[in-house]
Design an enzyme around this catalytic site. Structure first.
Site, PDB file in Angstrom:
ATOM      1  N   ASP A 332       0.861  -1.187   0.000  1.00 63.15           N
ATOM      2  CA  ASP A 332       0.000   0.000   0.000  1.00 63.15           C
ATOM      3  C   ASP A 332       0.889   1.227   0.000  1.00 63.15           C
ATOM      4  OD1 ASP A 332      -2.166  -1.564   0.300  1.00 63.15           O
ATOM      5  OD2 ASP A 332      -2.503  -1.124   2.410  1.00 63.15           O
ATOM      6  N   ASP A 637      -5.109  -3.613   4.515  1.00 68.47           N
ATOM      7  CA  ASP A 637      -5.650  -3.166   5.795  1.00 68.47           C
ATOM      8  C   ASP A 637      -7.164  -3.317   5.904  1.00 68.47           C
ATOM      9  OD1 ASP A 637      -6.257  -1.158   4.007  1.00 68.47           O
ATOM     10  OD2 ASP A 637      -4.858   0.294   4.846  1.00 68.47           O
ATOM     11  N   ASP A 641      -9.568  -6.694   1.834  1.00 67.46           N
ATOM     12  CA  ASP A 641      -8.222  -7.139   1.448  1.00 67.46           C
ATOM     13  C   ASP A 641      -7.967  -8.584   1.881  1.00 67.46           C
ATOM     14  OD1 ASP A 641      -7.562  -4.744   0.322  1.00 67.46           O
ATOM     15  OD2 ASP A 641      -6.607  -3.933   2.108  1.00 67.46           O
TER      16      ASP A 641
END
Ligand code: ATP
Length: 911
Positions: A332, A637, A641
């Protein structure tokens, strides 16, 4: 509670009755009241599963085929009245048991400590303010706020629910999420139908809600069902299981060799049975790698602890083996590569740009337009910005020491600070407005909307979100005089590109005036009805340590890819600062959707930036990269996901901003959400694998060398250069010291400059088999050589055997120093300096050898004699020559390998 009618369950009561019954309110409990209730009800925890008693744990150490063989040998030697041998064998068994017991305890402690680090947190209202507390501190009457991805911390009677869904399979067995609301249900409803209750331990999969805690700890539904408690994970991984099998197989082979030898010696060579039998026992005990499983377990436990120290918490042990071999890390952006300390830097409205100054989340600073300071009284647009950013916002700011802290999403904290800067009213501006409804942010639609009313009868919808999501919903834009004007979409798109190109995260904010009577907000209230206020540009600087860690990963042959929900231009600008390889090419979520699996697999290999992606794309990307033989680590997160995290070879969840759903799906949790911790985990993962390899590479040649000494002597009809009982002694002294030292080895210097190890590479490679053969032969040569040299000098057999035994031990010590650096040279000062563990082991072994060689009592028991100084020096010289030979062989091998391999950059991690 006392004043409640206990005959009616909470789910059958209206939520106001429940609040009254629990003597609480929608604003929550006071801190003092919560403390009293905590004392009364105890912590919100399920009782820990009772551990096995220590004695049982100790005895279980002996439940192992390898140990049975040793105990069998002890019994037979006792029957033959070879008491010394019996004693030594039993000492080997006992020491092994003790080491196993102590280390297993340590490993369990390490796992428990890690569980403590992952203690669940939850959001509650206390003293009327939202705060995050340890779930164990919840008490009946607390008001808990939940959102998608949360694990429900206690049984909650809902008092507010927006699009709330929970997955209750853990209680009801039903894996399809159920809708939740606040309406009471019939008292007799089964668990699955109690839609106004969120049960402890279930997972919130969509929406947001608030509920009052009605039961905690064992009083919850889950607490009443026994047997569901999670056990402490034992330290077992595929590799260890494989090694366990290997050790057993080896034991089988050794027993067959031993039996053959016994038959041969007795029937063909007509040796005295009891001597022959003792030699065969010595051989078996030496060759059986009885300590190996325990040492490998310790190696893993040490690895788990090292990773935890570097903020990478291992949730699934097998992943410790895969993390070291990853060739791609998909990460990310926000908070992992960047600091997630946001600040609004620019605003763009109808015909003007503003710059915003300030520090951190402090709600003070100036707003300037063409160098003139502006306030809300000067500009209707700024007031509109303040309302949209301050009201369509769930974050709270509070002063903390010298600075300000955010409770909630950092981006929303930055927007709240902006609202404070504009209105000059801090820390919670716009109090005259009260919220009546919300559409929560969802990564799928990328916006959030709220409906507010004030006391003068105004009602407004405020929306904030990704510009691509908001612009299509707008009918017009706000003009400087506060009136609507035609939407100039082209200009807005240009501004978005400009802001994003400067690395700013861009949000659009919009509003709509609605009739005062409207109290419900639907997604259908937005399209074509909004008035665009403008764009907000936020800075989120990269983490300096992430820049370094990305460079480390590249050096280690690992490709780093950024997968972000943010705008392509913002992503590219940050990628450039962070140092990603390919910043020219960006694939967006839409591109990913348009591609077939094959095309995606091809494109994904070369692309390092994926922007405007949603969680479903992550899953496709992992699969695509894996289909090209890459070992993929993926961070995540959000609740959505979870599938990608499960599918990745090493799923990594964020500890700070990650949802419980993501953490539970992941193999690793980063305590600090920092990319640098992923690089550290890879390094530790590689070290663990190296150490496992080192333990094996030391143990197998050593035991083979010891065993072969006896086999060769028996087959060649030579006297034993080392007696059976002496072999047993060596085994006893070295296995518990030298063999164990390698479990604690630190990473070798070049650990992050090597290409990743292919996943398929077995532990027992051809190289290792060659090493075993080479070292065993050198051991044989040295031991027999020293024995015959001593005899030739006229020494007694006893002295010659003592010299041979000491030679064996010295060789093992030198072998240990050699093994410490399997990937580089061992002839450096750092390598010679060793570690405290290594030197402690060497000292213990040396002291033990001096004792057995020079102490008269031990000389009597083990049939040894004092070794003269000259022979002692010769023994060490032989050790040095042995070391020189194997080091030379390694250098030749390493340089041959280097000249036949691409540099890491060109290896499989990077294409
Ligand atoms: P990363 O995936 O790197 O963490 P991200 O946080 O930008 O990046 P998302 O959370 O999926 O990813 O956000 C995607 C976009 O949605 C953001 O770029 C922003 O435009 C918008 N957004 C994020 N959070 C909010 C929010 N709370 N309210 C409104 N819009 C938001």
């Amino acid at each position: 509670m006392a004043d409640r009618d206990d005959s009616v369950p909470f789910h059958a009561l209206g939520h106001r009755q429940v609040l009254d019954g629990l003597r609480t309110s929608a604003e929550g409990l006071s801190h003092a009241d919560a403390q009293l209730r905590l004392a009364e009800h105890g912590p919100n925890q399920l009782p820990e599963p009772a551990g096995r008693p220590a004695l049982v744990r100790f005895l279980l150490q002996f439940r192992n085929v390898l140990i049975y063989v040793l105990i069998g040998s002890a019994v037979i030697t006792a029957a033959l009245q070879h008491w010394v041998d019996t004693g030594v064998i039993l000492a080997v068994v006992l020491i092994n048991g003790v080491i196993g017991f102590v280390q297993e305890g340590r490993a369990e402690q390490a796992m428990l400590a890690i569980r403590g680090m992952l203690a669940p947190q939850c959001s509650v209202l206390r003293d009327g303010r939202r705060r995050s507390i340890d779930a164990a501190e919840l008490v009946p009457g607390d008001i808990v706020l939940v959102e998608a991805g949360d694990r429900v911390p206690a049984d909650l009677r809902l008092i507010e629910a927006r699009a709330l869904k929970a997955e209750e399979a853990i209680l009801t067995g039903e894996s399809i999420p159920v809708d939740k609301g606040i309406a009471a249900v019939a008292a007799a409803s089964p668990l699955g139908d109690r839609s106004c209750v969120l049960f402890s331990g279930t997972m919130v999969v969509a929406g947001t809600g608030r509920g009052v805690v009605v039961a905690t700890g064992s009083a919850t539904q889950i607490g009443q069902i026994s047997g569901l408690l999670s056990q402490v994970e034992t330290v077992k991984t595929p590799l260890l299981t494989q090694m366990d099998h290997f050790a057993r197989l080896l034991t089988g082979i050794i027993l067959i060799v031993a039996a053959t030898l016994l038959a041969y010696g007795y029937l063909v060579r007509h040796l005295v049975f009891s001597d022959l039998f003792m030699a065969v026992v010595g051989l078996s005990v030496a060759a059986i790698p009885e300590g190996l499983p325990a040492v490998l377990t310790i190696t893993l436990a040490v690895g788990v602890q090292q990773m935890a120290r570097r903020n990478a918490i291992v949730r699934r042990l097998p992943a410790i083996e895969t993390i070291g071999s990853v060739s791609v890390i998909c990460t990310d952006k926000t908070g992992t590569l960047t600091r997630n300390e946001m600040m609004v830097a620019r605003l763009a409205a109808a015909d003007r740009l503003y710059t915003v100054s300030g520090r951190g989340y402090a709600p003070d600073g100036s707003i300037r337009r063409s160098d003139a300071e502006m306030g809300p009284q000067d500009d209707a647009l700024l007031t509109a910005f303040a309302q949209a950013t301050g009201l369509c916002n769930d974050a709270l700011l509070h002063a903390h020491g010298n600075g300000w802290q955010v409770e909630g999403d950092p981006m929303e904290g930055a927007l709240m600070a902006l609202a404070g800067k504009i209105t000059g009213d801090r820390p919670a501006p716009l109090r005259q407005w009260s919220r009546t409804d919300t559409i929560p942010f969802d990564a799928a639609h990328r916006y959030m909307a709220t409906l507010h009313h004030d006391h003068e009868g105004h009602s407004r919808i405020h929306v904030k979100g990704a510009p691509e999501a908001i612009l299509p919903l707008c009918r017009d834009q706000l003009a400087p005089d506060g009136a609507p004007a035609p939407l100039d979409a082209g200009r807005w798109h240009d501004t978005v590109e400009r802001f994003a190109g400067d690395g700013l995260r861009v949000l659009a904010v919009a509003m709509r005036v609605v009739p005062p009577g409207q109290t419900v907000l639907e997604a259908s209230d937005l399209p074509g009805e909004l008035t665009l206020i403008g764009l907000v540009g936020l800075i989120d600087p990269p983490r300096p340590e992430a820049i370094e860690a990305v460079a480390d990963c590249h050096a280690a042959g690992i490709r780093v890819k950024m997968i972000t929900g943010d705008h392509a231009a913002t992503a590219r600008s940050i990628a450039r600062e962070i140092g990603l390889r390919n910043v020219q090419q960006v694939l967006t979520g839409a591109d990913v959707e348009a591609m077939g699996d094959e095309a995606l697999a091809d494109a994904a290999q070369d692309t390092d930036i994926f922007a405007r992606t949603s969680p479903a794309h992550k899953l496709r990307l992992v699969t695509a990269l894996q289909s090209r033989g890459l070992t993929v680590a993926m961070t995540g997160d959000g609740v959505n996901d979870a599938p990608a995290l499960k599918r990745a070879d090493a799923g990594i969840a964020m500890g700070l901003k990650g949802s419980a759903a993501a953490r539970e799906a992941a193999a690793f949790v980063l305590a600090d959400d920092n990319f640098a911790s992923i690089a550290a985990a890879v390094r530790e993962g590689r070290t663990v694998f190296d150490n496992i390899k080192k333990v094996i590479s030391w143990t197998l040649p050593t035991s083979t060398g010891e065993a072969m000494t006896i086999v060769v002597a028996l087959f060649a009809a030579m006297p034993l250069p080392i007696t059976a009982v002496q072999i047993l002694w060596i085994n006893l002294i070295t296995a518990a010291t030298l063999g164990l030292a390698l479990a604690f080895e630190p990473a070798e210097p070049g650990t992050m400059r090597r290409a990743p190890r292919p996943r398929s590479q077995p532990l027992l490679t051809g190289e290792l088999v060659w090493h075993i053969a080479l070292v065993s032969c050198l051991f044989l040569l040295a031991v027999f050589g020293m024995y015959f040299h001593a005899i030739a000098q006229g020494h007694s057999t006893t002295l010659a055997q003592t010299i041979a035994m000491n030679t064996m031990v010295v060789l093992e010590i030198f072998h240990l120093f050699f093994i410490r650096n399997i990937h580089g040279t061992s002839i450096t000062w750092a390598a010679a300096r060793g570690t405290p563990v290594v030197w402690a082991c060497v000292l213990i072994v040396t002291a033990a050898q001096c004792a057995i060689t020079y102490l008269p009592t031990l000389q009597g028991i083990f049939k040894t004699a004092s070794v003269p100084v000259a022979d002692g020096v010769l023994i060490i010289a032989v050790g040095v020559v042995f070391f020189g030979l194997i080091e030379l062989e390694k250098q030749i091998r390493l340089s041959f390998r280097a000249s036949h391999r691409h540099p890491p950059e060109r290896d499989q991690g990077a294409h």
